[in-house]
Design a protein around this motif. Structure first.
Motif, mmCIF file in Angstrom:
data_model
loop_
_atom_site.group_PDB
_atom_site.id
_atom_site.type_symbol
_atom_site.label_atom_id
_atom_site.label_comp_id
_atom_site.label_asym_id
_atom_site.label_seq_id
_atom_site.Cartn_x
_atom_site.Cartn_y
_atom_site.Cartn_z
ATOM 1 N N ILE A 161 -7.461 9.011 -10.503
ATOM 2 C CA ILE A 161 -6.105 9.141 -9.967
ATOM 3 C C ILE A 161 -5.219 9.620 -11.109
ATOM 4 O O ILE A 161 -5.203 9.017 -12.188
ATOM 5 N N LEU A 176 -2.095 11.798 -2.804
ATOM 6 C CA LEU A 176 -1.779 10.445 -2.350
ATOM 7 C C LEU A 176 -0.293 10.320 -2.024
ATOM 8 O O LEU A 176 0.080 9.733 -1.016
ATOM 9 N N LEU A 287 -5.942 11.956 -5.935
ATOM 10 C CA LEU A 287 -7.234 11.330 -6.170
ATOM 11 C C LEU A 287 -8.255 12.458 -6.170
ATOM 12 O O LEU A 287 -8.308 13.247 -5.221
ATOM 13 N N ALA A 306 -7.295 4.308 -0.347
ATOM 14 C CA ALA A 306 -6.191 4.689 -1.221
ATOM 15 C C ALA A 306 -5.215 5.598 -0.486
ATOM 16 O O ALA A 306 -3.995 5.441 -0.591
ATOM 17 N N SER A 307 -5.737 6.557 0.262
ATOM 18 C CA SER A 307 -4.869 7.461 1.022
ATOM 19 C C SER A 307 -4.033 6.690 2.026
ATOM 20 O O SER A 307 -2.823 6.927 2.169
ATOM 21 N N PHE A 310 -1.308 4.298 0.018
ATOM 22 C CA PHE A 310 -0.178 4.948 -0.645
ATOM 23 C C PHE A 310 0.635 5.826 0.309
ATOM 24 O O PHE A 310 1.791 6.140 0.013
#
Length: 316
Positions: A161, A176, A287, A306-307, A310
């Motif tokens: 990241i 992200l 990412l 993560a997507s 965030f």
């Protein structure tokens, strides 16, 4: 059908093992048989033998041994390395998930994070993964974008990241979120009182405290050059908190892409974080992974988590 030609043990079929590929990748990654042996807990002769066996099976030269510079991969070695890493990742994924009837991903995911982003992004991601992917273990590494990208392409990290700026085109990236640069000023600075966008031209004579952690430093200077500014750099540092502390004490201003939730330095001194005039382009936080190596199921699950996390979490 000719039994000999269809047999998997035909003498014409090269016999290659995952162990040979594992030791070859370790040698390529570390640059020497000795370092690879220490990493994989075998002897240097075992590593050298694995590489020699691969060269014999494939009938190509995979690397050149140079006394002063260690191992250098040939073109064939580079091609094998990319495919071998993919194969080893797939094999590891198979072992970890065989018999996994509930379909839940499990196993380690090695994730790198740009140093200044780690404190605000890793804790919520760690919490989110722990809650929603209990079979996955995050192994975290911090560093500069360049360092992390090298570890991704070498196979030591699954993903990273970082800011998109400066990342290698060899990496496949997904955004992200984006963040806009802010001028950081002492709370009592003449331009901080009105809490309005700060004209960049008004900072021409002020000293700059530069966050010089690649690629942040050069990116900041390039943005300012594009607006006709030649900043007077008072101090360069790779420490995000030192930048804020120096600004809070009145030694200059800074331009940062990341804004903590509290406008207070590490010492407890007040800061002002304000947008610029004209507004500077927002920078994506991405990412990324090696586009030649597909993500394992567990790494893909972390990327999706993560997507999702965030996208719904406000950031500045």
């Amino acid at each position: 059908m000719d039994a000999d030609s269809s047999s998997p043990t035909s003498p014409s079929s090269p016999q290659i093992t995952l162990r040979q590929l594992e030791l070859f990748c370790a040698a390529a990654r570390t640059g020497s048989f000795t370092a690879a042996a220490q990493e994989r807990y075998v002897t240097p002769n075992a590593v050298a033998g694995a590489v020699t066996d691969l060269e014999t099976a494939l009938k190509v030269r995979l690397c050149v041994r140079r006394r002063a510079r260690g191992l250098e991969l040939t073109g064939a070695g580079e091609a094998l390395l990319a495919r071998a890493q993919h194969l080893l990742v797939t094999a590891e994924d198979l072992v970890l998930n065989i018999g996994d009837h509930d379909g839940a991903p499990r196993g380690p995911v090695r994730l790198g994070c740009y140093t200044t982003l780690a404190a605000t992004l890793i804790p919520p991601l760690w919490e989110h993964v722990s809650a929603h992917l209990p079979g996955v273990r995050l192994d975290m590494v911090e560093g500069t974008a360049t360092e992390l990208a090298e570890q991704v392409t070498a196979g030591r990290l699954d993903m990273l990241i970082a800011y998109e700026v400066g990342l290698s085109p060899e990496l496949a990236a997904r955004t992200l979120f984006t963040t806009e640069p802010q001028v950081i000023l002492p709370a009592d600075h003449r331009l901080a009182a009105h809490r309005a966008p700060v004209p960049l031209t008004e900072l021409a004579e002020d000293p700059l405290i530069l966050l010089d952690l690649p690629p942040a430093g050069e990116n900041t200077l390039e943005l300012m050059r594009q607006h006709g500014l030649r900043p007077r750099i008072a101090h360069r540092t790779t420490s995000f908190e030192l930048v804020r502390s120096m600004v809070a004490r009145g030694f200059g201003y800074s331009l940062l892409f990341q804004r903590p939730h509290i406008d207070v330095s590490h010492e407890g001194r007040a800061l002002a974080s304000l947008p610029t005039e004209p507004a500077l382009p927002a920078e994506p936080i991405v990412l990324a992974h090696d586009h030649q190596v597909p993500l394992t199921s567990r790494a893909a699950a972390v990327a999706a988590a993560a997507s999702e996390l965030f996208a719904r979490t406000p950031h500045q």
